[in-house]
Scaffold this motif. Structure first.
Motif, PDB file in Angstrom:
ATOM      1  N   TYR A   8     -21.595 -62.351  20.087  1.00 25.45           N
ATOM      2  CA  TYR A   8     -20.996 -61.616  18.979  1.00 25.45           C
ATOM      3  C   TYR A   8     -20.735 -62.538  17.791  1.00 25.45           C
ATOM      4  CZ  TYR A   8     -17.725 -58.904  16.215  1.00 25.45           C
ATOM      5  OH  TYR A   8     -17.096 -58.255  15.185  1.00 25.45           O
ATOM      6  N   ARG A   9     -20.205 -63.725  18.066  1.00 29.72           N
ATOM      7  CA  ARG A   9     -19.955 -64.690  16.983  1.00 29.72           C
ATOM      8  C   ARG A   9     -21.253 -65.093  16.291  1.00 29.72           C
ATOM      9  NH1 ARG A   9     -15.444 -69.012  18.926  1.00 29.72           N
ATOM     10  NH2 ARG A   9     -13.641 -67.761  18.314  1.00 29.72           N
ATOM     11  N   GLY A  10     -22.284 -65.314  17.075  1.00 25.02           N
ATOM     12  CA  GLY A  10     -23.579 -65.644  16.489  1.00 25.02           C
ATOM     13  C   GLY A  10     -24.123 -64.515  15.637  1.00 25.02           C
ATOM     14  N   PHE A  11     -23.860 -63.301  16.065  1.00 21.14           N
ATOM     15  CA  PHE A  11     -24.312 -62.125  15.331  1.00 21.14           C
ATOM     16  C   PHE A  11     -23.517 -61.934  14.042  1.00 21.14           C
ATOM     17  CE2 PHE A  11     -24.103 -57.532  14.537  1.00 21.14           C
ATOM     18  CZ  PHE A  11     -25.445 -57.213  14.525  1.00 21.14           C
ATOM     19  N   SER A  12     -22.221 -62.199  14.095  1.00 23.67           N
ATOM     20  CA  SER A  12     -21.358 -61.912  12.945  1.00 23.67           C
ATOM     21  C   SER A  12     -21.169 -63.105  12.004  1.00 23.67           C
ATOM     22  CB  SER A  12     -19.995 -61.420  13.433  1.00 23.67           C
ATOM     23  OG  SER A  12     -19.340 -62.449  14.135  1.00 23.67           O
ATOM     24  N   ASP A  13     -21.725 -64.247  12.301  1.00 22.79           N
ATOM     25  CA  ASP A  13     -21.569 -65.418  11.429  1.00 22.79           C
ATOM     26  C   ASP A  13     -22.170 -65.210  10.044  1.00 22.79           C
ATOM     27  OD1 ASP A  13     -20.060 -67.014  13.013  1.00 22.79           O
ATOM     28  OD2 ASP A  13     -21.713 -68.259  13.739  1.00 22.79           O
ATOM     29  N   GLU A  14     -23.125 -64.348   9.942  1.00 23.38           N
ATOM     30  CA  GLU A  14     -23.792 -64.130   8.661  1.00 23.38           C
ATOM     31  C   GLU A  14     -23.030 -63.155   7.756  1.00 23.38           C
ATOM     32  OE1 GLU A  14     -26.398 -65.966   7.830  1.00 23.38           O
ATOM     33  OE2 GLU A  14     -26.200 -66.911   9.794  1.00 23.38           O
ATOM     34  N   TRP A  15     -21.996 -62.550   8.267  1.00 21.33           N
ATOM     35  CA  TRP A  15     -21.243 -61.579   7.473  1.00 21.33           C
ATOM     36  C   TRP A  15     -20.298 -62.300   6.514  1.00 21.33           C
ATOM     37  CZ3 TRP A  15     -19.454 -58.154  12.130  1.00 21.33           C
ATOM     38  CH2 TRP A  15     -20.567 -57.519  12.676  1.00 21.33           C
ATOM     39  N   ALA A  16     -19.850 -61.559   5.510  1.00 16.48           N
ATOM     40  CA  ALA A  16     -18.842 -62.083   4.586  1.00 16.48           C
ATOM     41  C   ALA A  16     -17.527 -62.256   5.349  1.00 16.48           C
ATOM     42  CB  ALA A  16     -18.649 -61.120   3.421  1.00 16.48           C
ATOM     43  N   PRO A  17     -16.681 -63.219   4.957  1.00 16.51           N
ATOM     44  CA  PRO A  17     -15.433 -63.471   5.691  1.00 16.51           C
ATOM     45  C   PRO A  17     -14.533 -62.234   5.821  1.00 16.51           C
ATOM     46  CG  PRO A  17     -15.855 -65.255   4.176  1.00 16.51           C
ATOM     47  CD  PRO A  17     -16.894 -64.208   3.900  1.00 16.51           C
TER      48      PRO A  17
END
Length: 185
Positions: A63-72
Motif C-alpha cells: 500500500y505504501r509503495g502504491f500511495s507514495d506517488e500521491w500528493a501528501p
C-alpha cells in the motif's frame, strides 16, 4: 458458542470406549485436553501470529509503495480512510468467523468429515494462491483492509474454546458407545 460441557460425554453407566479418532492438527490430544493438546493449540496460534504479522507487513508495504506517488494531502486522507476501513474489516472478519463457528457447532463434522474437509481445503489451496497473486496487484489500494479482515478471522478462529471437529468427535464417540450398549443388551 457451545459450552465445554455440551460436548463432553454424558455421565452414565460404563461402556466399552471406542478408539479415540485422530483429528486434523490435534491428533488424539483433543480427547484429554492435557498439555500436548494445549501445546498443539499454542503451536498453531504462534504460527498464525507469524502469518498475520507477515500478511500485515506485506499489505502495508504494498500500500505504501502504491500511495507514495500521491500528493501528501491525498496520502494523509487516504491513510485515515484506510485505517477506518481496516478497523471495520477487522471487526467484520472476527464477527463473521464467530458466527460461522457457532453454526459449525450446531452441526459439527464427524472425524471422517473433518479429514475430508482438510483434504478439500488442501486441494483448493494452490489455485487460490495463484488467483491471489493476480488479485493482490488489483487490490493494492484496499489491501490493508483486506489484511485486517483476514487477521480478524484468524483471531476469532484461534481464540475459540473448542473446535467443531472436537465437538463432532465427542458426539461420534457417544453414538459409538450407545450403539455398543444397545448391541450388548
Amino acid at each position: 458458542m457451545a459450552s465445554r460441557a455440551s460436548s463432553e460425554p454424558r455421565a452414565g453407566a460404563a461402556a466399552p470406549a471406542p478408539d479415540i479418532p485422530a483429528l486434523p492438527k490435534l491428533g488424539t490430544t483433543w480427547y484429554r485436553r492435557g498439555v500436548p493438546y494445549w501445546l498443539c493449540r499454542a503451536r498453531t496460534t504462534v504460527f498464525l501470529l507469524v502469518v498475520m504479522a507477515a500478511v500485515c507487513f506485506f499489505a502495508i508495504s504494498l500500500y505504501r509503495g502504491f500511495s507514495d506517488e500521491w500528493a501528501p494531502a491525498v496520502r494523509t486522507a487516504a491513510a485515515w480512510v484506510q485505517a477506518a476501513a481496516a478497523a471495520v474489516a477487522l471487526v467484520w472478519g472476527f464477527v463473521k468467523q464467530r458466527r460461522a463457528h457457532r453454526a459449525a457447532l450446531l452441526d459439527p463434522p464427524t472425524p471422517k468429515q473433518a479429514w475430508a474437509d482438510k483434504r478439500d481445503r488442501a486441494g483448493r489451496a494452490p489455485g487460490r494462491v495463484a488467483l491471489g497473486r493476480g488479485l493482490v496487484l488489483i487490490a493494492a489500494p484496499v489491501l490493508p483492509a483486506v489484511a485486517a479482515y483476514v487477521v480478524g478471522q484468524l483471531l476469532a478462529w484461534t481464540t475459540v474454546r473448542e473446535y467443531p471437529s472436537e465437538v463432532g468427535a465427542r458426539r461420534w464417540m457417544e453414538r459409538q458407545v450407545s450403539t455398543a450398549r444397545s448391541a450388548g443388551r
